[in-house]
Design a protein around this motif. Structure first.
Motif, mmCIF file in Angstrom:
data_model
loop_
_atom_site.group_PDB
_atom_site.id
_atom_site.type_symbol
_atom_site.label_atom_id
_atom_site.label_comp_id
_atom_site.label_asym_id
_atom_site.label_seq_id
_atom_site.Cartn_x
_atom_site.Cartn_y
_atom_site.Cartn_z
ATOM 1 N N VAL A 1 117.505 -9.795 74.140
ATOM 2 C CA VAL A 1 116.310 -8.992 74.389
ATOM 3 C C VAL A 1 116.382 -8.344 75.775
ATOM 4 O O VAL A 1 117.186 -8.741 76.620
ATOM 5 C CB VAL A 1 115.020 -9.850 74.305
ATOM 6 C CG1 VAL A 1 114.908 -10.527 72.950
ATOM 7 C CG2 VAL A 1 114.980 -10.881 75.418
ATOM 8 N N SER A 2 115.525 -7.372 76.000
ATOM 9 C CA SER A 2 115.379 -6.736 77.310
ATOM 10 C C SER A 2 113.992 -7.029 77.855
ATOM 11 O O SER A 2 112.992 -6.805 77.160
ATOM 12 C CB SER A 2 115.589 -5.216 77.213
ATOM 13 O OG SER A 2 116.911 -4.901 76.829
ATOM 14 N N LEU A 3 113.934 -7.522 79.099
ATOM 15 C CA LEU A 3 112.675 -7.868 79.746
ATOM 16 C C LEU A 3 112.639 -7.217 81.125
ATOM 17 O O LEU A 3 113.520 -7.453 81.954
ATOM 18 C CB LEU A 3 112.538 -9.389 79.903
ATOM 19 C CG LEU A 3 112.602 -10.246 78.634
ATOM 20 C CD1 LEU A 3 112.737 -11.718 78.995
ATOM 21 C CD2 LEU A 3 111.359 -10.013 77.781
ATOM 22 N N VAL A 4 111.621 -6.404 81.377
ATOM 23 C CA VAL A 4 111.480 -5.753 82.675
ATOM 24 C C VAL A 4 111.008 -6.768 83.705
ATOM 25 O O VAL A 4 110.122 -7.586 83.439
ATOM 26 C CB VAL A 4 110.495 -4.577 82.583
ATOM 27 C CG1 VAL A 4 110.139 -4.054 83.975
ATOM 28 C CG2 VAL A 4 111.093 -3.460 81.728
ATOM 29 N N ARG A 8 107.274 -2.096 74.173
ATOM 30 C CA ARG A 8 106.783 -2.520 75.494
ATOM 31 C C ARG A 8 105.994 -3.822 75.444
ATOM 32 O O ARG A 8 105.763 -4.437 76.479
ATOM 33 C CB ARG A 8 105.959 -1.402 76.122
ATOM 34 C CG ARG A 8 106.821 -0.172 76.375
ATOM 35 C CD ARG A 8 106.263 0.749 77.434
ATOM 36 N NE ARG A 8 107.263 1.747 77.778
ATOM 37 C CZ ARG A 8 107.332 2.366 78.962
ATOM 38 N NH1 ARG A 8 106.459 2.069 79.903
ATOM 39 N NH2 ARG A 8 108.274 3.236 79.201
ATOM 40 N N LYS A 9 105.617 -4.238 74.265
ATOM 41 C CA LYS A 9 104.932 -5.529 74.160
ATOM 42 C C LYS A 9 105.850 -6.644 74.640
ATOM 43 O O LYS A 9 105.400 -7.587 75.307
ATOM 44 C CB LYS A 9 104.502 -5.776 72.711
ATOM 45 C CG LYS A 9 103.665 -7.028 72.527
ATOM 46 C CD LYS A 9 103.177 -7.151 71.088
ATOM 47 C CE LYS A 9 102.301 -8.398 70.919
ATOM 48 N NZ LYS A 9 101.832 -8.542 69.517
ATOM 49 N N LEU A 10 107.140 -6.543 74.316
ATOM 50 C CA LEU A 10 108.107 -7.521 74.812
ATOM 51 C C LEU A 10 108.753 -7.028 76.103
ATOM 52 O O LEU A 10 108.871 -7.786 77.074
ATOM 53 C CB LEU A 10 109.190 -7.777 73.763
ATOM 54 C CG LEU A 10 110.312 -8.748 74.176
ATOM 55 C CD1 LEU A 10 109.738 -10.109 74.571
ATOM 56 C CD2 LEU A 10 111.315 -8.919 73.041
ATOM 57 N N LEU A 11 109.165 -5.779 76.126
ATOM 58 C CA LEU A 11 109.874 -5.218 77.270
ATOM 59 C C LEU A 11 109.084 -5.373 78.572
ATOM 60 O O LEU A 11 109.624 -5.825 79.598
ATOM 61 C CB LEU A 11 110.162 -3.740 77.011
ATOM 62 C CG LEU A 11 111.007 -2.997 78.043
ATOM 63 C CD1 LEU A 11 112.428 -3.518 78.059
ATOM 64 C CD2 LEU A 11 110.988 -1.484 77.746
ATOM 65 N N VAL A 12 107.794 -5.047 78.539
ATOM 66 C CA VAL A 12 106.968 -5.061 79.747
ATOM 67 C C VAL A 12 106.028 -6.268 79.793
ATOM 68 O O VAL A 12 105.908 -6.938 80.821
ATOM 69 C CB VAL A 12 106.153 -3.755 79.849
ATOM 70 C CG1 VAL A 12 105.254 -3.779 81.073
ATOM 71 C CG2 VAL A 12 107.089 -2.552 79.896
#
Length: 324
Positions: free
Chosen positions: A185-188, A146-150
């Motif tokens: 990557v995945s980014l919310v 979640r550091k990158l995702l969120v």
């Protein structure tokens, strides 16, 4: 030597003639524009080994009435059930994947199973095991952490890459350039909130010898993310809050004097994939958001049923697109 780029009509009265031609020309232009948009929405490609990563163009494959303020019709419900999506499954924030094909998948990193360690070309079993473990850590950092995702902080992810690869990707995480890195990557999306449950993961990892001094690790995974639904919205089916991302990405471990010191280590290479059950506007900006935040979309006749989008073994579908 720095890392190199992979070479990779019936007749009509005369009085109606002008209007008929105008209407036909308008339709022709519209079709040309639609065809051009379809061509542009090709598969992801993230190449550049000495140049910046190429902006990813994603095939967004969505279907009609993915969410509604009221229940959908029964025919659509039967189609969804055959494809593995239960429209009648009640929403449970603690079990948001219930009623979807991802329900039985492993949670988070548990779905990233390493292949059996064995010698591959010039790399012995221990070197292969260490490289696949590194790639697994990269997938956790790029798709699950979640550091990158969120929070959109790429520090952890970039830290696993060779210095030259890191330098190329780092500028793509700001200033509206996120679409150029979304293949990796995945980014919310800002304003969307993932539920406090781990993503579901299914897929495989394999290895092969690349060029001299290269070990290629191919990753083929589907990630399913669950989001909080908007308040006071009656959900039409289990997929209303789930976003699905298919990512086929090659990572390459480079060693030896063939490469400069700053180019030795892990690199990204060819990437392809698609997003499903996703807000188009957010995705064009490089982010993930559920369809409950966007416009309705349509699914063309003949397109694959939803269940196939959850199968990492299925062929990558032809280019599709978000359609208002």
């Amino acid at each position: 030597m720095k890392a190199r780029q992979r070479d990779t009509a019936p007749a009509v009265p005369e009085t109606d003639w002008a209007g008929t031609v105008a209407r036909a020309a308008t339709e022709d232009v519209r079709e040309m524009l639609r065809a051009e948009r379809r061509r542009r929405r090709g598969r992801w490609f993230a190449g550049g080994l000495v140049v910046l990563a190429v902006g990813a163009v994603v095939a967004l494959l969505l279907r009609t009435s993915v969410f509604e303020p009221v229940a959908g019709d029964q025919a659509q419900g039967r189609d969804a059930t055959r494809a593995g999506v239960d429209r009648d499954a009640p929403f449970d924030a603690a079990r948001p994947f219930a009623g979807t094909p991802a329900e039985s998948w492993a949670d988070g990193a548990a779905g990233l199973v390493l292949p059996e360690a064995r010698a591959v070309g010039e790399f012995d079993a221990d070197e292969v095991a260490a490289t696949t473990q590194l790639v697994r850590s990269v997938l956790v950092a790029s798709r699950l952490d979640r550091k990158l995702l969120v929070d959109h902080d790429p520090t952890g992810y970039l830290g696993f890459l060779a210095p030259d690869a890191k330098r190329q990707l780092e500028p793509l995480f700001a200033d509206g350039r996120e679409p150029e890195v979304q293949a990796l990557v995945s980014l919310v999306a800002p304003g969307s909130t993932p539920l406090p449950v781990e993503a579901k993961v299914s897929g495989t990892m394999s290895t092969r010898q690349g060029k001299a001094g290269e070990l290629v690790v191919h990753t083929n995974y589907v990630f399913a993310y669950a989001f909080e639904p908007p308040p006071n919205l009656r959900l039409a089916e289990a997929m209303n809050t789930v976003v699905v991302v298919r990512a086929d990405v090659d990572y390459i471990w480079r060693v030896g004097d063939k490469w400069t010191v700053s180019s030795r280590g892990l690199w990204f290479d060819a990437a392809s994939g698609f997003g499903y059950s996703i807000d188009c506007d957010a995705y064009r900006k490089g982010f993930l958001a559920p369809v409950t935040t966007g416009h309705s979309v349509t699914r063309r006749p003949g397109e694959a049923e939803p269940g196939s989008y959850f199968d990492p073994r299925s062929p990558l579908p032809p280019a599709g697109g978000c359609r208002h």
